[in-house]
Design a protein around this motif. Structure first.
Motif, PDB file in Angstrom:
ATOM      1  N   THR A 187       0.837  -1.194   0.000  1.00 20.41           N
ATOM      2  CA  THR A 187       0.000   0.000   0.000  1.00 20.41           C
ATOM      3  C   THR A 187       0.872   1.244   0.000  1.00 20.41           C
ATOM      4  O   THR A 187       2.025   1.220   0.461  1.00 20.41           O
ATOM      5  CB  THR A 187      -0.933   0.018   1.225  1.00 20.41           C
ATOM      6  N   THR A 188       0.310   2.335  -0.515  1.00 22.20           N
ATOM      7  CA  THR A 188       0.932   3.659  -0.429  1.00 22.20           C
ATOM      8  C   THR A 188      -0.146   4.605   0.095  1.00 22.20           C
ATOM      9  O   THR A 188      -1.049   5.001  -0.644  1.00 22.20           O
ATOM     10  CB  THR A 188       1.457   4.119  -1.798  1.00 22.20           C
ATOM     11  N   LEU A 189      -0.066   4.935   1.363  1.00 19.13           N
ATOM     12  CA  LEU A 189      -1.119   5.702   2.022  1.00 19.13           C
ATOM     13  C   LEU A 189      -1.190   7.128   1.491  1.00 19.13           C
ATOM     14  O   LEU A 189      -0.175   7.738   1.149  1.00 19.13           O
ATOM     15  CB  LEU A 189      -0.877   5.739   3.530  1.00 19.13           C
ATOM     16  N   ALA A 190      -2.395   7.674   1.453  1.00 21.49           N
ATOM     17  CA  ALA A 190      -2.614   9.060   1.056  1.00 21.49           C
ATOM     18  C   ALA A 190      -2.346   9.987   2.241  1.00 21.49           C
ATOM     19  O   ALA A 190      -2.349   9.569   3.400  1.00 21.49           O
ATOM     20  CB  ALA A 190      -4.041   9.236   0.554  1.00 21.49           C
ATOM     21  N   PRO A 191      -2.102  11.272   1.968  1.00 20.26           N
ATOM     22  CA  PRO A 191      -1.873  12.230   3.053  1.00 20.26           C
ATOM     23  C   PRO A 191      -2.992  12.214   4.090  1.00 20.26           C
ATOM     24  O   PRO A 191      -4.174  12.087   3.750  1.00 20.26           O
ATOM     25  CB  PRO A 191      -1.815  13.572   2.316  1.00 20.26           C
ATOM     26  N   PHE A 192      -2.587  12.337   5.336  1.00 24.74           N
ATOM     27  CA  PHE A 192      -3.444  12.416   6.518  1.00 24.74           C
ATOM     28  C   PHE A 192      -4.053  11.082   6.927  1.00 24.74           C
ATOM     29  O   PHE A 192      -4.685  11.001   7.979  1.00 24.74           O
ATOM     30  CB  PHE A 192      -4.549  13.477   6.356  1.00 24.74           C
TER      31      PHE A 192
END
Length: 299
Positions: A187-192
């Motif tokens: 996974t590559t998490l989104a900001p916040f």
């Protein structure tokens, strides 16, 4: 000239439209691997050769204990323009060091192998943590590293519209994923997106009573169960060993981090207390890896 540091989460604004999918992910098969590295080896070339020979799409590697010759690195810094939420410092140079804790994400950028590396080390008794520039890394002494090779999904660099950074993004190999048993996801998490909460949510897809987590990224501050909070809102981090959840036990996410002032932080994250700044690149894997035969350069 760099802009002032943000004082609150509301001060952090990314230039592009918010991504609809805040937890992009792809399932994959993660197999344990071990790579022997000879003295004077250029690290990125060696990792790329190994991955190509083994038919891997990406890899997540533990570089802890590896001794490097002189290398370059950068630190987190305030933005240099009116658009980006953060930036890198000027380039620093190390005379060479043994990495005490280090994570590398191996993926593809512009059609070539590329590595995103965060590491903690000591140099002349001074503790350091930074983002290592992969093309400057050369092995000083013969050694071996371990990690996990991935099949069925990959980390591929592309422009992220929300942050306007070129970042690793997850890419599913649909054809291979249909024919490959999977024991993990990337996974590559989104900001916040909160790091701990996101891991717990994504781990549900693995339907396993226990799992391990590996990776790196950046946080906009952090609260710890066992240490003082990191109040600076621009940082870089790496997950420490033993991150994950065992059967009927609470998720534990120990990290190391460096903030804008070069301050170092270490501790176990408090759930809901660690929002992502730019992204976090993670491998979440079930315990079924023990049933897999490890791969090495001699296979």
């Amino acid at each position: 000239m760099r802009r002032p540091a943000p004082r609150s989460l509301s001060d952090i604004r990314h230039p592009g439209p918010s991504a609809i999918n805040r937890l992009p992910h792809a399932r994959c098969l993660a197999k344990p691997l071990e790579i022997s590295l000879a003295e004077q080896t250029t690290l990125l070339e060696a990792l790329g050769r190994f991955a190509t020979h083994q038919g891997l799409s990406s890899a997540v590697l533990d570089l802890s204990g590896l001794t490097l010759e002189a290398f370059d690195f950068v630190m987190p810094a305030c933005t240099i323009d009116d658009r980006h939420a953060a930036w890198y410092s000027d380039t620093h140079s190390s005379k060479g060091a043994t990495l005490e804790s280090a994570v590398a994400i191996l993926g593809i950028r512009d059609g070539e192998w590329f590595a995103h590396v965060h590491a903690y080390w000591r140099e002349e008794e001074v503790e350091q943590l930074g983002h290592l520039l992969p093309h400057t890394l050369k092995v000083a002494h013969q050694g071996a590293i371990k990690g996990y090779g991935l099949q069925g999904a990959a980390f591929v660099a592309s422009l992220d519209p929300e942050t306007e950074f070129t970042l690793f993004r997850v890419q599913q190999d649909d054809e291979q994923s249909r024919t490959t048993d999977y024991n993990a996801l990337i996974t590559t998490l989104a900001p916040f997106a909160d790091l701990t909460d996101s891991i717990q949510e994504l781990a549900k897809e693995l339907k396993a009573p226990s799992y391990e987590v590996y990776g790196l990224g950046s946080l906009a501050g952090a609260a710890f169960r066992d240490a003082e909070p990191m109040t600076g809102l621009i940082s870089e981090i790496l997950l420490s060993a033993n991150a994950g959840a065992k059967q009927e036990q609470e998720l534990c996410v120990p990290i190391r981090a460096v903030d804008l002032e070069g301050g170092l932080h270490r501790g176990i994250l408090t759930a809901g207390g660690a929002p992502t700044l730019i992204t976090c690149e993670l491998l979440i894997m079930t315990g079924s890896k023990d049933d897999l035969n490890p791969i090495s350069e001699t296979d």
